[in-house]
Design a protein around this motif. Sequence first.
Motif, PDB file in Angstrom:
ATOM      1  N   GLY A 155       7.166  -7.771   6.096  1.00 49.10           N
ATOM      2  CA  GLY A 155       6.741  -8.654   7.125  1.00 49.10           C
ATOM      3  C   GLY A 155       5.396  -8.522   7.485  1.00 49.10           C
ATOM      4  O   GLY A 155       4.890  -9.049   8.621  1.00 49.10           O
ATOM      5  N   TYR A 156       4.426  -8.057   6.793  1.00 47.20           N
ATOM      6  CA  TYR A 156       3.026  -7.609   6.879  1.00 47.20           C
ATOM      7  C   TYR A 156       2.401  -7.622   5.574  1.00 47.20           C
ATOM      8  O   TYR A 156       2.688  -7.276   4.551  1.00 47.20           O
ATOM      9  N   PHE A 157       1.045  -8.314   5.535  1.00 51.17           N
ATOM     10  CA  PHE A 157       0.355  -8.879   4.578  1.00 51.17           C
ATOM     11  C   PHE A 157      -0.229  -7.399   4.150  1.00 51.17           C
ATOM     12  O   PHE A 157      -0.176  -7.068   2.978  1.00 51.17           O
ATOM     13  N   CYS A 158      -1.682  -7.083   4.515  1.00 49.91           N
ATOM     14  CA  CYS A 158      -2.235  -5.881   4.320  1.00 49.91           C
ATOM     15  C   CYS A 158      -3.099  -5.473   5.519  1.00 49.91           C
ATOM     16  O   CYS A 158      -3.956  -6.330   5.957  1.00 49.91           O
ATOM     17  N   ALA A 159      -2.943  -4.303   5.850  1.00 53.00           N
ATOM     18  CA  ALA A 159      -3.882  -3.926   7.045  1.00 53.00           C
ATOM     19  C   ALA A 159      -5.286  -3.488   6.828  1.00 53.00           C
ATOM     20  O   ALA A 159      -6.093  -2.869   7.560  1.00 53.00           O
ATOM     21  N   GLY A 160      -5.506  -3.688   5.456  1.00 50.27           N
ATOM     22  CA  GLY A 160      -6.844  -3.137   5.232  1.00 50.27           C
ATOM     23  C   GLY A 160      -6.999  -1.743   4.558  1.00 50.27           C
ATOM     24  O   GLY A 160      -6.139  -1.255   3.741  1.00 50.27           O
ATOM     25  N   ALA A 161      -7.896  -0.865   4.890  1.00 54.91           N
ATOM     26  CA  ALA A 161      -7.955   0.411   4.388  1.00 54.91           C
ATOM     27  C   ALA A 161      -7.181   1.527   5.177  1.00 54.91           C
ATOM     28  O   ALA A 161      -6.836   1.656   6.284  1.00 54.91           O
ATOM     29  N   ASP A 162      -6.491   2.333   4.375  1.00 53.73           N
ATOM     30  CA  ASP A 162      -5.492   3.229   4.766  1.00 53.73           C
ATOM     31  C   ASP A 162      -6.353   4.341   5.406  1.00 53.73           C
ATOM     32  O   ASP A 162      -7.422   4.936   4.830  1.00 53.73           O
ATOM     33  N   LEU A 163      -5.834   4.888   6.630  1.00 55.04           N
ATOM     34  CA  LEU A 163      -6.781   5.891   7.257  1.00 55.04           C
ATOM     35  C   LEU A 163      -7.047   7.274   6.544  1.00 55.04           C
ATOM     36  O   LEU A 163      -7.980   7.740   6.478  1.00 55.04           O
ATOM     37  N   ASP A 188     -10.065 -14.073 -11.035  1.00 52.59           N
ATOM     38  CA  ASP A 188      -9.893 -14.493 -12.568  1.00 52.59           C
ATOM     39  C   ASP A 188      -8.633 -14.753 -12.962  1.00 52.59           C
ATOM     40  O   ASP A 188      -8.692 -15.337 -14.366  1.00 52.59           O
ATOM     41  N   ILE A 189      -7.689 -14.627 -12.193  1.00 47.03           N
ATOM     42  CA  ILE A 189      -6.339 -15.150 -12.944  1.00 47.03           C
ATOM     43  C   ILE A 189      -6.492 -16.636 -12.922  1.00 47.03           C
ATOM     44  O   ILE A 189      -6.621 -17.322 -11.961  1.00 47.03           O
ATOM     45  N   PRO A 190      -5.904 -17.305 -14.326  1.00 52.14           N
ATOM     46  CA  PRO A 190      -5.999 -18.725 -14.523  1.00 52.14           C
ATOM     47  C   PRO A 190      -4.920 -19.526 -13.983  1.00 52.14           C
ATOM     48  O   PRO A 190      -5.401 -20.552 -13.535  1.00 52.14           O
ATOM     49  N   ALA A 191      -3.834 -18.996 -13.476  1.00 54.26           N
ATOM     50  CA  ALA A 191      -2.760 -19.677 -12.676  1.00 54.26           C
ATOM     51  C   ALA A 191      -3.277 -20.002 -11.328  1.00 54.26           C
ATOM     52  O   ALA A 191      -4.190 -19.113 -10.837  1.00 54.26           O
ATOM     53  N   LEU A 192      -2.565 -20.807 -10.579  1.00 53.29           N
ATOM     54  CA  LEU A 192      -2.769 -20.923  -9.137  1.00 53.29           C
ATOM     55  C   LEU A 192      -2.321 -19.668  -8.446  1.00 53.29           C
ATOM     56  O   LEU A 192      -1.205 -19.296  -8.734  1.00 53.29           O
ATOM     57  N   THR A 193      -3.103 -19.198  -7.577  1.00 55.60           N
ATOM     58  CA  THR A 193      -2.778 -18.026  -6.854  1.00 55.60           C
ATOM     59  C   THR A 193      -2.503 -18.326  -5.305  1.00 55.60           C
ATOM     60  O   THR A 193      -3.399 -19.059  -4.831  1.00 55.60           O
ATOM     61  N   ILE A 194      -1.348 -18.029  -4.700  1.00 54.61           N
ATOM     62  CA  ILE A 194      -1.121 -18.222  -3.278  1.00 54.61           C
ATOM     63  C   ILE A 194      -0.880 -17.066  -2.491  1.00 54.61           C
ATOM     64  O   ILE A 194      -0.229 -16.088  -2.742  1.00 54.61           O
ATOM     65  N   ALA A 195      -1.688 -16.835  -1.398  1.00 62.00           N
ATOM     66  CA  ALA A 195      -1.500 -15.910  -0.532  1.00 62.00           C
ATOM     67  C   ALA A 195      -0.428 -16.278   0.191  1.00 62.00           C
ATOM     68  O   ALA A 195      -0.670 -17.311   0.945  1.00 62.00           O
ATOM     69  N   MET A 196       0.618 -15.398   0.640  1.00 59.49           N
ATOM     70  CA  MET A 196       1.692 -15.717   1.512  1.00 59.49           C
ATOM     71  C   MET A 196       1.589 -14.687   2.608  1.00 59.49           C
ATOM     72  O   MET A 196       2.016 -13.550   2.546  1.00 59.49           O
ATOM     73  N   VAL A 197       0.968 -15.112   3.797  1.00 56.88           N
ATOM     74  CA  VAL A 197       0.720 -14.035   4.796  1.00 56.88           C
ATOM     75  C   VAL A 197       1.695 -14.179   6.022  1.00 56.88           C
ATOM     76  O   VAL A 197       1.839 -15.143   6.730  1.00 56.88           O
ATOM     77  N   GLU A 198       2.186 -12.671   6.427  1.00 62.86           N
ATOM     78  CA  GLU A 198       2.776 -12.752   7.482  1.00 62.86           C
ATOM     79  C   GLU A 198       1.991 -11.476   8.062  1.00 62.86           C
ATOM     80  O   GLU A 198       1.467 -10.503   7.617  1.00 62.86           O
ATOM     81  N   GLY A 199       2.307 -11.285   9.542  1.00 63.93           N
ATOM     82  CA  GLY A 199       1.969 -10.285  10.277  1.00 63.93           C
ATOM     83  C   GLY A 199       0.343 -10.199  10.379  1.00 63.93           C
ATOM     84  O   GLY A 199      -0.123 -10.458  11.356  1.00 63.93           O
ATOM     85  N   GLY A 200      -0.476  -9.751   9.460  1.00 63.15           N
ATOM     86  CA  GLY A 200      -1.824  -9.594   9.656  1.00 63.15           C
ATOM     87  C   GLY A 200      -2.388  -9.304   8.502  1.00 63.15           C
ATOM     88  O   GLY A 200      -1.895  -8.875   7.344  1.00 63.15           O
ATOM     89  N   ALA A 201      -3.985  -9.739   8.342  1.00 59.87           N
ATOM     90  CA  ALA A 201      -4.669  -9.398   7.116  1.00 59.87           C
ATOM     91  C   ALA A 201      -5.861  -8.727   7.707  1.00 59.87           C
ATOM     92  O   ALA A 201      -6.603  -9.853   8.247  1.00 59.87           O
ATOM     93  N   PHE A 202      -6.295  -7.704   7.615  1.00 59.72           N
ATOM     94  CA  PHE A 202      -7.613  -7.166   8.140  1.00 59.72           C
ATOM     95  C   PHE A 202      -8.287  -6.444   7.120  1.00 59.72           C
ATOM     96  O   PHE A 202      -7.867  -6.071   6.079  1.00 59.72           O
ATOM     97  N   GLY A 203      -9.708  -6.588   7.178  1.00 54.19           N
ATOM     98  CA  GLY A 203     -10.523  -6.012   6.244  1.00 54.19           C
ATOM     99  C   GLY A 203     -10.359  -6.382   4.709  1.00 54.19           C
ATOM    100  O   GLY A 203     -10.353  -7.763   4.437  1.00 54.19           O
ATOM    101  N   GLY A 204     -10.183  -5.519   3.970  1.00 48.55           N
ATOM    102  CA  GLY A 204     -10.013  -6.016   2.609  1.00 48.55           C
ATOM    103  C   GLY A 204      -8.580  -6.729   2.395  1.00 48.55           C
ATOM    104  O   GLY A 204      -8.617  -7.662   1.469  1.00 48.55           O
ATOM    105  N   GLY A 205      -7.743  -6.628   3.371  1.00 45.95           N
ATOM    106  CA  GLY A 205      -6.470  -7.320   3.103  1.00 45.95           C
ATOM    107  C   GLY A 205      -6.921  -8.976   3.296  1.00 45.95           C
ATOM    108  O   GLY A 205      -6.387  -9.964   2.626  1.00 45.95           O
TER     109      GLY A 205
END
Length: 270
Positions: A65-73, A103-120
Motif C-alpha cells: 500500500g505504499y509506492f516508494c519512499a525514496g532513498a533508504d536510510l 525507454d520502455i516502448p509499451a505504455l507505462t503506468i504508475a499506480m500510486v498508493e501511500g506516497g512517492a518521495f524523492g526518487g520515488g
Amino acid sequence: KIGRDARSPLVHIDSSLEGVEVVTINRPERRNAFDAELIGALYQAFETLRGAEGVRAVVLRGAGGYFCAGADLDWMRAAHTYSEAENREDALELARMLKALWDIPALTIAMVEGGAFGGGAGLVAACDVAIATADAKFSFSEARLGLLPATISPYVVAAIGPRSARALFATARVFDAAHAEKVGLLSAVAADRQALTDAVERTIDEVMACGPIAVAESKRLVTDVAGRHIDNRLLDETARRIAAARVSPEGQEGVAAFLGRRKPDWAQQG
C-alpha cells in the motif's frame, strides 16, 4: 485483471494478463525505499521489459500500500562516507534505472498508493501515465538534506514544467494528489484503492485498443518534437512519419478495420 499480492524477490513481475506486466517494488518493510540492490533489480526488470516481445502495458506499483519512499536510510548512511567519484557512480545507477523505465516502448503506468518521495516521485514522473489515490502524498525532498533532485530532474521537468519544478524542488514541500494532478505529475486521482484499480484497468483497455507499434512510435514522437522550433524541417519530419505509418502493415490493418467496421487484429488479441 490486476491486484495479485507481491512476493519476493525485491522486484516481482506478474505476467498473468497477456500483454500486461505488473512490476511490484517489494520492500514493504522499508516503504519500498531504494538501496543499491533494489535499484539494480529495477534496472534489470525495466531492461528486460524494454526488449520483450508482446508487452503492451507495464504497471509499476509498490507492495504494502505504499509506492516508494525514496532513498533508504541505511543506503544514505553508507553513501555519506563515499568520495565524490563514488557518489557519482552511485547516482549513475539510479539515473540508468530511470532511463531504462523511460525507454520502455509499451505504455507505462504508475499506480500510486501511500506516497512517492524523492526518487520515488521520479519514478512517477518517468512513467507515461500516473494515477494515485486521493490520500497519496508527494515530495521532491532532497533540498531538505542539502541535496539536489538531479537524476530525476529530466523526467520531472518534462512532466510538470520548469516553474512548478523550481517551486517544488526549492521548497521540498509535501503536496497532495490533487496538487500533483494540477501540476501534471499525475494523470488522474482516484478516490480509493478500488477506484485506482478500476482507473488503471481502463487505461490498459484503452492502450490495448491501439496499435502496439503506434503506441511506441507515438511515445518517441513526443520526445523528438518536444521543445523544437516549428520549421520546414520539422514539418517534413512529421509528414514522413505519418506517411510511413500509413503504408506500414499495422497502419494498413488499422484503417482497413475502421473502414470495415471491425476490430483490428491487435485488439482481438488483446
